[in-house]
Design an enzyme around this catalytic site. Structure first.
Site, PDB file in Angstrom:
ATOM      1  N   LYS A   1      -4.324  -6.409  -3.657  1.00 19.83           N
ATOM      2  CA  LYS A   1      -3.080  -7.189  -3.652  1.00 19.83           C
ATOM      3  C   LYS A   1      -3.263  -8.449  -4.496  1.00 19.83           C
ATOM      4  O   LYS A   1      -2.368  -8.833  -5.259  1.00 19.83           O
ATOM      5  CB  LYS A   1      -2.679  -7.534  -2.207  1.00 19.83           C
TER       6      LYS A   1
ATOM      7  N   GLN B   1      -2.673  -9.372   6.726  1.00 20.01           N
ATOM      8  CA  GLN B   1      -3.178  -8.008   6.593  1.00 20.01           C
ATOM      9  C   GLN B   1      -3.414  -7.381   7.969  1.00 20.01           C
ATOM     10  O   GLN B   1      -4.085  -7.960   8.813  1.00 20.01           O
ATOM     11  CB  GLN B   1      -4.485  -8.031   5.769  1.00 20.01           C
TER      12      GLN B   1
ATOM     13  N   ASP C   1       6.467  -8.295   3.703  1.00 15.15           N
ATOM     14  CA  ASP C   1       6.217  -6.944   4.213  1.00 15.15           C
ATOM     15  C   ASP C   1       7.452  -6.326   4.866  1.00 15.15           C
ATOM     16  O   ASP C   1       7.440  -5.146   5.207  1.00 15.15           O
ATOM     17  CB  ASP C   1       5.073  -6.976   5.242  1.00 15.15           C
TER      18      ASP C   1
END
Ligand code: NAP
Length: 287
Positions: A54, A98, A121
């Site tokens: 990422k 995460q 997200d």
């Protein structure tokens, strides 16, 4: 193999170049880069790889990344404090925590501290709610990436029978809602579904998000179906999807490979979501 490959790597490269150009224009206009904060708690090896990829994606698209690596021993209160600080930091456009979090941390409580406008997200209840209501929202990266793939290959969605195997909050459910939003007739299957094979055989578009290698076999697939394999399974050190790629590829019209299919699109969609969050925050402040 008869099916055409849906090349996630190629679409991803094209999209990243577009994001890079757009984020450079943003920097010219605003005098600052779009900024993503990435929080990694603990040292799960797979999570470390995802976070590294990422951050690399940010570098390739002119997005600034701030990396916060915290020990697995951190308390709930300390983890919440980190996210709270990022939530109010005006220089941060997107926050990514995460997953999975180490045992003992309350994932929902931590994720819900990310304000919806920084929720790259698309996990915040406000974003999920807006997706259900058909309103503008940030949508989970993996299903959104699948939609981009279908669009890029000109797959007709409206009026088609779409079957999604899997009902997780991060893949199956938003996938079903996105297909519904584009007028597919959607069936969602899960571990308690009866007659799974018959239901799948009716699918013009079949999305597998189960987490079981080669679960979808050729006898479950209609001739000419579009088959999207979201699964990532490690088998003898190799990555395998949820679809029996070789045999299903003989029947499908389009199929995604694993690796090189949905995977690259997930990170690229995260970069796109980050860019969009940055632009929306900037416009909201100008108003
Ligand atoms: P998950 O939360 O474990 O959900 C799996 C779903 O599959 C559940 O809804 C489960 O049903 C269903 N299922 C399990 N066994 C089944 C069976 N025998 N028949 C029918 N349905 C069954 O997994 P996830 O997070 O959605 O991820 C799914 C897969 O996608 C995993 O391999 C994951 O690694 C991969 N993934 C890939 C990406 C990417 O970027 N490519 C991103 C995210 C996830 P129940 O709800 O009834 O338990």
């Amino acid at each position: 193999m008869n099916a055409k490959l849906i090349d996630g790597k190629a679409i991803s490269a094209k999209k990243r170049e577009e994001i890079r150009q757009k984020s450079e224009l943003f920097e010219k206009e605003t005098g600052r880069k779009i900024c993503l904060a990435v929080v990694l708690i603990g040292n799960d090896p797979a999570s470390e790889v995802y976070v590294r990829n990422k951050i690399r994606g940010c570098e390739a698209t002119n997005i600034k990344s701030l990396s916060y690596t915290l020990p697995a021993t951190i308390t709930q209160a300390q983890a919440e404090e980190v996210v709270r600080a990022l939530a109010v930091d005006d220089a941060v456009d997107g926050i990514l925590v995460q997953l999975p979090l180490p045992a003992g941390l309350n994932e929902t409580k931590i994720l819900n501290l990310i304000p919806p406008e920084k929720d790259v997200d698309g996990f915040h209840p406000v974003n999920v709610g807006n997706l259900v209501l058909g309103k503008e929202s940030t949508v989970a990266c993996t299903p959104m990436g699948v939609m981009t793939m279908l669009h890029e290959y000109g797959v007709e969605i409206s009026g088609k029978n779409a079957v999604v195997i899997g009902r997780s909050n991060i893949v199956g459910k938003p996938m079903a809602l996105l297909l519904l939003r584009e007028n597919a007739t959607v069936t969602v299957c899960h571990s308690k579904t009866k007659n799974l094979k018959e239901i799948c055989k009716n699918a013009d578009i079949l999305v597998a998000a189960i987490g079981r290698p080669a679960f979808v076999t050729a006898d479950m697939v209609k001739e000419g179906a579009v088959v999207i394999d979201v699964g990532i399974n490690r088998v003898d050190g190799k990555l395998k999807g949820d679809v029996d790629f070789e045999k299903v590829g003989e029947k499908a019209s389009y199929i995604t490979p694993v690796p090189g299919g949905v995977g690259p699109m997930t990170i690229t969609t995260l970069l796109e979501n980050t860019y969009l969050c940055g632009v929306k925050r900037y416009r909201a402040k100008k108003r």
